[in-house]
Design a protein around this motif. Structure first.
Motif, PDB file in Angstrom:
ATOM      1  N   ALA A  78       0.840  -1.201   0.000  1.00 19.02           N
ATOM      2  CA  ALA A  78       0.000   0.000   0.000  1.00 19.02           C
ATOM      3  C   ALA A  78       0.873   1.249   0.000  1.00 19.02           C
ATOM      4  CB  ALA A  78      -0.928  -0.004   1.211  1.00 19.02           C
ATOM      5  N   GLN A  79       1.951   1.217   0.758  1.00 21.30           N
ATOM      6  CA  GLN A  79       2.869   2.345   0.802  1.00 21.30           C
ATOM      7  C   GLN A  79       3.527   2.571  -0.559  1.00 21.30           C
ATOM      8  OE1 GLN A  79       5.729   2.124   3.970  1.00 21.30           O
ATOM      9  NE2 GLN A  79       6.764   3.995   3.359  1.00 21.30           N
ATOM     10  N   GLU A 124       0.925   4.091  -2.926  1.00 21.96           N
ATOM     11  CA  GLU A 124       0.706   5.486  -2.546  1.00 21.96           C
ATOM     12  C   GLU A 124       1.878   6.370  -2.970  1.00 21.96           C
ATOM     13  OE1 GLU A 124       0.501   7.731   1.647  1.00 21.96           O
ATOM     14  OE2 GLU A 124      -1.114   6.254   1.355  1.00 21.96           O
ATOM     15  N   GLU A 125       3.097   5.883  -2.771  1.00 20.87           N
ATOM     16  CA  GLU A 125       4.279   6.654  -3.168  1.00 20.87           C
ATOM     17  C   GLU A 125       4.349   6.852  -4.674  1.00 20.87           C
ATOM     18  OE1 GLU A 125       7.569   4.543  -1.423  1.00 20.87           O
ATOM     19  OE2 GLU A 125       7.124   5.287   0.596  1.00 20.87           O
ATOM     20  N   ALA A 175       1.783   9.404  -5.661  1.00 25.35           N
ATOM     21  CA  ALA A 175       2.270  10.747  -5.310  1.00 25.35           C
ATOM     22  C   ALA A 175       3.355  11.207  -6.289  1.00 25.35           C
ATOM     23  CB  ALA A 175       2.812  10.757  -3.878  1.00 25.35           C
ATOM     24  N   LEU A 218      -6.322  12.931  -7.292  1.00 24.86           N
ATOM     25  CA  LEU A 218      -6.753  11.593  -6.880  1.00 24.86           C
ATOM     26  C   LEU A 218      -8.277  11.441  -6.823  1.00 24.86           C
ATOM     27  CD1 LEU A 218      -4.060  10.837  -4.165  1.00 24.86           C
ATOM     28  CD2 LEU A 218      -4.205   9.859  -6.452  1.00 24.86           C
ATOM     29  N   SER A 227      -0.624   3.039 -10.650  1.00 26.46           N
ATOM     30  CA  SER A 227      -0.704   3.299  -9.202  1.00 26.46           C
ATOM     31  C   SER A 227      -1.618   4.483  -8.921  1.00 26.46           C
ATOM     32  CB  SER A 227       0.690   3.562  -8.634  1.00 26.46           C
ATOM     33  OG  SER A 227       1.475   2.389  -8.710  1.00 26.46           O
ATOM     34  N   TYR A 228      -1.544   5.500  -9.762  1.00 27.09           N
ATOM     35  CA  TYR A 228      -2.438   6.651  -9.597  1.00 27.09           C
ATOM     36  C   TYR A 228      -3.896   6.183  -9.690  1.00 27.09           C
ATOM     37  CZ  TYR A 228      -4.573  11.215 -10.133  1.00 27.09           C
ATOM     38  OH  TYR A 228      -5.361  12.336  -9.947  1.00 27.09           O
ATOM     39  N   GLN A 271      -4.931   4.300  -6.651  1.00 26.36           N
ATOM     40  CA  GLN A 271      -5.096   5.179  -5.497  1.00 26.36           C
ATOM     41  C   GLN A 271      -6.385   5.991  -5.596  1.00 26.36           C
ATOM     42  OE1 GLN A 271      -3.087   4.569  -3.056  1.00 26.36           O
ATOM     43  NE2 GLN A 271      -3.786   6.119  -1.641  1.00 26.36           N
ATOM     44  N   TYR A 274      -8.842   3.578  -4.288  1.00 26.44           N
ATOM     45  CA  TYR A 274      -8.709   3.454  -2.837  1.00 26.44           C
ATOM     46  C   TYR A 274      -9.282   4.681  -2.134  1.00 26.44           C
ATOM     47  CZ  TYR A 274      -6.740   2.954   1.783  1.00 26.44           C
ATOM     48  OH  TYR A 274      -6.600   2.861   3.137  1.00 26.44           O
ATOM     49  N   THR A 275      -9.006   5.859  -2.668  1.00 24.11           N
ATOM     50  CA  THR A 275      -9.501   7.096  -2.067  1.00 24.11           C
ATOM     51  C   THR A 275     -11.028   7.127  -2.070  1.00 24.11           C
ATOM     52  OG1 THR A 275      -7.505   8.280  -2.729  1.00 24.11           O
ATOM     53  CG2 THR A 275      -9.436   9.622  -2.242  1.00 24.11           C
TER      54      THR A 275
END
Length: 142
Positions: free
Chosen positions: A5-6, A9-10, A13, A29, A65-66, A69, A72-73
């Protein structure tokens, strides 16, 4: 937060940091920002034959990943790793139901020039399914 998850998220970002100027500040996001992602991928697809395989993979990881996320958001969930597809998967709704989102291949398809791999449309299908999921359903969006 899990290590996976990290990492997602990275990378999301990092996508914002690297492409925010091109996006006119619109990478926030949210599902609305996916129109900008679609636009950028369509532009990149015009030059995909000039981009090396490593750069293609980096773009897939960043944009994928974006997109994860954003999911997820909006819907929460947990990240799992798919050994078979060698990419992260967002799983929502457990334990009642399971609606999963896998994005790297979809980004790769769009980057190859396939307009049918429309990112906002793909995400909308996932999001609608999360909202209407019934107990016991198990669906993968890939």
């Amino acid at each position: 937060m899990s290590e996976l998850a990290q990492q997602v998220e990275e990378k999301a970002a990092l996508t914002v940091a690297q492409f925010q100027d091109r996006a006119g500040g619109a990478l926030d996001l949210t599902p609305d920002s996916l129109a900008i992602i679609e636009e950028m991928l369509a532009e990149a697809a015009e030059f995909a034959d000039q981009i090396g395989p490593e750069q293609i993979e980096t773009i897939c990881e960043l944009m994928g990943s974006y997109l994860l996320q954003v999911g997820y958001t909006e819907h929460g969930g947990t990240y799992c790793w798919s050994d078979e597809s060698d990419q992260p998967v967002l799983v929502t709704g457990e334990p009642r139901y399971r609606v999963a989102l896998m994005t790297f291949d979809k980004i790769r398809g769009r980057l190859s020039g396939d307009a049918a791999d429309n990112i906002p449309f793909f995400y909308q299908g996932f999001s609608d399914r999360v909202r209407t999921a019934r107990d016991g359903e198990d669906v993968l969006f890939a």
